[in-house]
Scaffold this motif. Structure first.
Motif, PDB file in Angstrom:
ATOM      1  N   THR A 164      -0.358   6.895  -3.855  1.00 28.94           N
ATOM      2  CA  THR A 164      -0.244   5.679  -3.112  1.00 28.94           C
ATOM      3  C   THR A 164      -0.185   6.929  -1.217  1.00 28.94           C
ATOM      4  O   THR A 164      -0.370   5.492  -1.005  1.00 28.94           O
ATOM      5  CB  THR A 164       1.182   5.295  -2.756  1.00 28.94           C
ATOM      6  OG1 THR A 164       1.751   5.901  -4.296  1.00 28.94           O
ATOM      7  CG2 THR A 164       1.676   4.404  -3.164  1.00 28.94           C
ATOM      8  N   ARG A 167      -3.565   5.229  -0.579  1.00 31.68           N
ATOM      9  CA  ARG A 167      -3.917   4.179  -0.510  1.00 31.68           C
ATOM     10  C   ARG A 167      -2.752   4.046   0.602  1.00 31.68           C
ATOM     11  O   ARG A 167      -3.836   2.695   1.967  1.00 31.68           O
ATOM     12  CB  ARG A 167      -3.155   3.453  -1.464  1.00 31.68           C
ATOM     13  CG  ARG A 167      -4.296   2.924  -2.159  1.00 31.68           C
ATOM     14  CD  ARG A 167      -3.684   1.941  -3.378  1.00 31.68           C
ATOM     15  NE  ARG A 167      -2.702   1.616  -2.796  1.00 31.68           N
ATOM     16  CZ  ARG A 167      -2.776   0.161  -2.922  1.00 31.68           C
ATOM     17  NH1 ARG A 167      -3.544  -0.142  -2.007  1.00 31.68           N
ATOM     18  NH2 ARG A 167      -1.555  -0.689  -2.204  1.00 31.68           N
ATOM     19  N   LYS A 172      -9.214   5.124  -0.033  1.00 29.23           N
ATOM     20  CA  LYS A 172      -9.691   4.345  -1.551  1.00 29.23           C
ATOM     21  C   LYS A 172     -10.020   5.826  -2.944  1.00 29.23           C
ATOM     22  O   LYS A 172     -11.308   6.074  -2.858  1.00 29.23           O
ATOM     23  CB  LYS A 172     -10.285   3.298  -1.414  1.00 29.23           C
ATOM     24  CG  LYS A 172     -10.380   2.321  -3.011  1.00 29.23           C
ATOM     25  CD  LYS A 172     -11.262   1.347  -3.094  1.00 29.23           C
ATOM     26  CE  LYS A 172     -10.910   0.462  -4.560  1.00 29.23           C
ATOM     27  NZ  LYS A 172     -11.912   1.319  -6.094  1.00 29.23           N
ATOM     28  N   THR A 174      -9.592   6.213  -5.419  1.00 31.22           N
ATOM     29  CA  THR A 174      -9.478   6.286  -7.187  1.00 31.22           C
ATOM     30  C   THR A 174     -11.223   5.121  -7.366  1.00 31.22           C
ATOM     31  O   THR A 174     -10.473   3.920  -6.456  1.00 31.22           O
ATOM     32  CB  THR A 174      -8.623   6.568  -7.582  1.00 31.22           C
ATOM     33  OG1 THR A 174      -7.920   7.279  -7.742  1.00 31.22           O
ATOM     34  CG2 THR A 174      -9.018   6.122  -9.256  1.00 31.22           C
ATOM     35  N   ASP A 175     -11.592   4.927  -8.511  1.00 37.47           N
ATOM     36  CA  ASP A 175     -12.631   3.986  -9.336  1.00 37.47           C
ATOM     37  C   ASP A 175     -11.635   3.705  -9.758  1.00 37.47           C
ATOM     38  O   ASP A 175     -11.779   2.498 -10.473  1.00 37.47           O
ATOM     39  CB  ASP A 175     -13.785   4.514  -9.388  1.00 37.47           C
ATOM     40  CG  ASP A 175     -14.537   4.567  -8.157  1.00 37.47           C
ATOM     41  OD1 ASP A 175     -15.181   4.113  -7.504  1.00 37.47           O
ATOM     42  OD2 ASP A 175     -15.197   6.050  -8.172  1.00 37.47           O
ATOM     43  N   HIS A 197       1.028   0.150  -8.941  1.00 37.39           N
ATOM     44  CA  HIS A 197       0.276   0.968  -7.876  1.00 37.39           C
ATOM     45  C   HIS A 197      -1.450   0.281  -8.653  1.00 37.39           C
ATOM     46  O   HIS A 197      -2.335   0.337  -7.304  1.00 37.39           O
ATOM     47  CB  HIS A 197       0.028   2.151  -8.390  1.00 37.39           C
ATOM     48  CG  HIS A 197       1.589   2.917  -7.314  1.00 37.39           C
ATOM     49  ND1 HIS A 197       2.427   2.652  -5.533  1.00 37.39           N
ATOM     50  CD2 HIS A 197       2.077   3.087  -7.540  1.00 37.39           C
ATOM     51  CE1 HIS A 197       2.652   2.609  -6.235  1.00 37.39           C
ATOM     52  NE2 HIS A 197       3.298   3.645  -6.454  1.00 37.39           N
ATOM     53  N   ALA A 201      -3.949  -1.366  -5.583  1.00 38.10           N
ATOM     54  CA  ALA A 201      -5.273  -1.709  -4.918  1.00 38.10           C
ATOM     55  C   ALA A 201      -6.248  -1.774  -5.721  1.00 38.10           C
ATOM     56  O   ALA A 201      -7.885  -1.300  -5.311  1.00 38.10           O
ATOM     57  CB  ALA A 201      -5.268   0.038  -5.703  1.00 38.10           C
ATOM     58  N   GLU A 202      -6.485  -2.699  -6.353  1.00 41.74           N
ATOM     59  CA  GLU A 202      -6.965  -3.446  -7.240  1.00 41.74           C
ATOM     60  C   GLU A 202      -8.272  -2.348  -7.881  1.00 41.74           C
ATOM     61  O   GLU A 202      -9.406  -2.501  -8.275  1.00 41.74           O
ATOM     62  CB  GLU A 202      -8.141  -4.545  -6.470  1.00 41.74           C
ATOM     63  CG  GLU A 202      -7.250  -5.689  -5.836  1.00 41.74           C
ATOM     64  CD  GLU A 202      -8.373  -6.665  -4.673  1.00 41.74           C
ATOM     65  OE1 GLU A 202      -9.004  -6.019  -4.279  1.00 41.74           O
ATOM     66  OE2 GLU A 202      -7.178  -7.734  -4.431  1.00 41.74           O
ATOM     67  N   VAL A 203      -7.618  -1.316  -8.757  1.00 40.80           N
ATOM     68  CA  VAL A 203      -8.690  -0.791  -9.631  1.00 40.80           C
ATOM     69  C   VAL A 203      -8.202  -0.764 -10.697  1.00 40.80           C
ATOM     70  O   VAL A 203      -6.675  -0.829 -11.971  1.00 40.80           O
ATOM     71  CB  VAL A 203      -7.941   1.094  -9.296  1.00 40.80           C
ATOM     72  CG1 VAL A 203      -8.731   1.960 -10.241  1.00 40.80           C
ATOM     73  CG2 VAL A 203      -8.493   1.019  -7.502  1.00 40.80           C
ATOM     74  N   GLN A 299     -17.345  11.372  -0.358  1.00 42.04           N
ATOM     75  CA  GLN A 299     -17.287   9.940  -0.629  1.00 42.04           C
ATOM     76  C   GLN A 299     -19.213   9.291  -0.991  1.00 42.04           C
ATOM     77  O   GLN A 299     -18.992   8.421  -1.566  1.00 42.04           O
ATOM     78  CB  GLN A 299     -16.589   9.084  -0.524  1.00 42.04           C
ATOM     79  CG  GLN A 299     -15.293   8.951  -0.850  1.00 42.04           C
ATOM     80  CD  GLN A 299     -14.039   8.653  -0.467  1.00 42.04           C
ATOM     81  OE1 GLN A 299     -14.309   8.437   0.923  1.00 42.04           O
ATOM     82  NE2 GLN A 299     -12.697   7.964  -1.370  1.00 42.04           N
TER      83      GLN A 299
END
Ligand code: GDP
Length: 601
Positions: A164, A167, A172, A174-175, A197, A201-203, A299
């Protein structure tokens, strides 16, 4: 002479004016402005003089004044702010044809004791990259494993705070989220938190139903409970992959890795390895022997030894890169976690690392950020500590007492919220700005900073980032392990804010028997105390025919010739009022005391 010279050189006056684009920062000296406009500094000084301002050539003027001048001289103005040093730091989008597939980055989340650490350890043990001899592994905050379907990077910092806080800072990391649910325990508060969470994060989520080896394991119950929180696993007709595993026996772990690979294939994760590196600081510390060490998850681009990098307010030339097995490497590409040595300070987890072209650039950016942080600190020192808040509230600015609560379990958090909400009255009340389960995170601190709240940790502690942030922001974090203590403390803090109650006690009466007029002193009443006692310094009222005609203080209380402190019933005394002369025989003097009574909730 000037004119002659111009004529001699064939110049025709007036000279053709060239309009320039003048870059104006937040502050500029007159000399520099003149230089940028290609005008004479004296002309600027003259111009300012006409406006009634006296300046010297080295004086600093602000951007507004500079803009006015430049426009008056017929130039175009381009305002820049100091923050422009950040501009262009991280490169733009990479063209499609430079993108190469990269390993997925996975975070393991779930309720405490459901086996996150065990799963991370078990995977690591069986699948360490290139099977290091002796299996000496280091904890650096992330590691990579090799599978038949390619490599997978795991962020080895379980705990939702890391996720968090990163984020919250726009990173970002994490995938894919692996959501661990213990088959013998089912969905618990932190499971829900993890789901939220991941959703925010749309993960995508892969469910690992752990401890399947236990006799009381009930995987289907876990699946059903997950449905209530809108996680629909495949076997229940949804699209979230789910795998039954046991970190203890190793059962299902290959399938879990397979599911991760499958999920990542669907996501077509790509990055350009052939550019200046950009990455995320996952962990950072000051190592006694090695100096500042940051674990960076690259990244995009490739990070190399010798690169000049900036991360947060720290910068440095990369002295060494060390992978998760403790081996030195010369470079690290996308999704590769490495320890980076060579920083001049310790960056924060969540900071972006960027490789830049020159040391000057790195230093410029880092120094700008340090300055900004210092300034921010200067401002934020006036934020909430309990004491300050109370004095603020005493001034009547605030009637609400903002509180942020983090607890180890949902039940406690809710109990605390309820107890605190009961505390208030119509003058002061607790306002819970947020409550939740888990350690105090950096984003909690940010929320507290934004709302001026005090943070209360019940059986939980703040992580390093949160502690640092709290210190930076001047936020108070208090820890408790007994609800009663917490509530009692808050009650006292809030009671301190209540205006004290004034209570009056009647002390005694006296009757005026005679009135003397004494020069210089004024009127003095010769009285007899009829009940109770009369005291100097106490409040007095003068009552005539049962009507209060004056309220004030005694200036004198005498027995015979002496000033005394008090006179009791039956005795005679002389009394005079402060600033009051209208005394008559037969008036009654009432004496009373005012007590301040502390109120409490
Ligand atoms: P975390 O808090 O989510 O990181 O949980 P841990 O990994 O520390 O595990 C909590 C406890 O559950 C430990 O005592 C582990 O030994 C135990 N545990 C973890 N995975 C399994 C499993 O698959 N089967 C059994 N029987 N116990 C497990």
């Amino acid at each position: 002479m000037e004119r002659q010279k111009k004529q001699a050189t064939g110049f025709s006056a007036p000279r053709e004016k060239i309009a320039r684009e003048v870059v104006i920062p937040e502050a500029i000296t007159i000399q520099e402005l003149a230089h940028r406009m290609a005008e004479r500094a004296v002309d600027i000084i003259k111009f300012l003089m006409k406006q009634g301002q006296m300046h010297k050539i080295n004086d600093v003027i602000d951007a507004d004044t500079a803009e006015l001048i430049a426009e008056d001289f017929g130039h175009k103005v381009k305002r820049v702010s100091e923050a422009d040093v950040e501009e262009g730091l991280s490169g733009g989008e990479d063209p499609e044809d430079t993108l190469k597939p990269r390993p997925p980055v996975v975070t393991v989340m779930g309720h405490v004791d459901h086996g996150k650490t065990s799963i991370l350890d078990a995977i690591r043990k069986t699948k360490v990259t290139s099977g290091e001899a002796g299996g000496i592994t280091q904890h650096i905050g992330a590691y990579q494993v090799e599978t038949e379907n390619g490599r997978i990077t795991f962020l080895d910092t379980p705990g939702h705070e890391a996720f968090t806080s990163m984020r919250a800072r726009g990173a970002k990391a994490t995938d894919i989220v692996v959501l661990v649910v213990a088959a013998d325990d089912g969905v618990k508060p932190q499971t829900v938190e993890a789901i939220n969470h991941a959703k925010a994060a749309e993960v995508p989520v892969i469910v690992a139903i752990n401890k399947i080896d236990k006799p009381e394991a009930d995987a289907n119950r876990a699946r059903t409970e997950l449905m209530q929180h809108e996680v629909f696993v495949e076997s229940m007709g949804g699209d979230a992959l789910d795998v039954e595993v046991s970190a203890l026996t190793g059962q299902g772990l290959p399938e879990l890795l397979e599911a991760i690979s499958l999920q990542s294939e669907m996501m077509e994760l790509k990055a350009n390895p052939g550019r200046n590196a950009e990455g995320l600081v996952v962990e950072a510390k000051l190592d006694r022997g090695r100096g500042p060490v940051a674990t960076v998850l690259v990244q995009r681009g490739t990070l190399k030894v010798g690169n000049v990098v900036v991360a947060g307010a720290a910068w440095g030339k990369v002295r060494a890169l060390i992978d998760d097995t403790g081996k030195n490497v010369v470079s690290a590409g996308p999704s590769f976690p490495v320890e980076v040595l060579g920083f001049n300070g310790v960056p924060d987890a969540g900071d972006m690392l960027v490789a830049v072209d020159s040391e000057a650039r790195a230093r410029e950016v880092a120094e700008y950020r340090q300055r900004k942080r210092r300034e921010a600190k200067g401002v934020s020192m006036r934020r909430a500590s309990l004491e300050q808040m109370m004095s603020q509230m005493k001034e009547g600015e605030l009637k609400e007492f903002p509180i942020l609560i983090k607890a180890d379990v949902q039940g406690s958090a809710e109990a605390i919220v309820q107890a605190l909400e009961k505390l208030g009255n119509d003058e002061v009340r607790a306002r819970v700005v947020h409550y939740g389960v888990g350690g105090v995170s950096e984003s909690d601190v940010q929320l507290a900073a934004a709302t001026g709240a005090v943070i209360l940790g019940f059986n939980v502690r703040a992580n390093k980032q949160a502690r640092d942030a709290a210190e930076r922001e001047g936020i108070e974090v208090r820890y408790y392990n007994i609800i009663y203590d917490l509530v009692d403390d808050m009650k006292q803090a809030m009671s301190g804010l209540l205006a004290p109650e004034l209570r009056e006690t009647h002390m005694g009466n006296a009757e005026i028997l005679e009135v003397f007029n004494i020069s210089k002193v004024g009127k003095i009443a010769g009285c007899k105390v009829t009940e109770g006692s009369v005291e100097r310094g106490a409040g007095v009222r003068l009552i005539r025919d049962s009507v209060v005609i004056h309220e004030g203080r005694l200036s004198t209380l005498k027995r015979f010739k002496d000033e005394v402190k008090s006179v009791s019933a039956g005795q005679e005394c002389g009394m005079a009022f402060e600033n009051w002369q209208d005394l008559k025989v037969g008036d009654v003097i009432e004496c009373y005391r005012v007590e301040e009574i502390k109120r409490s909730l």
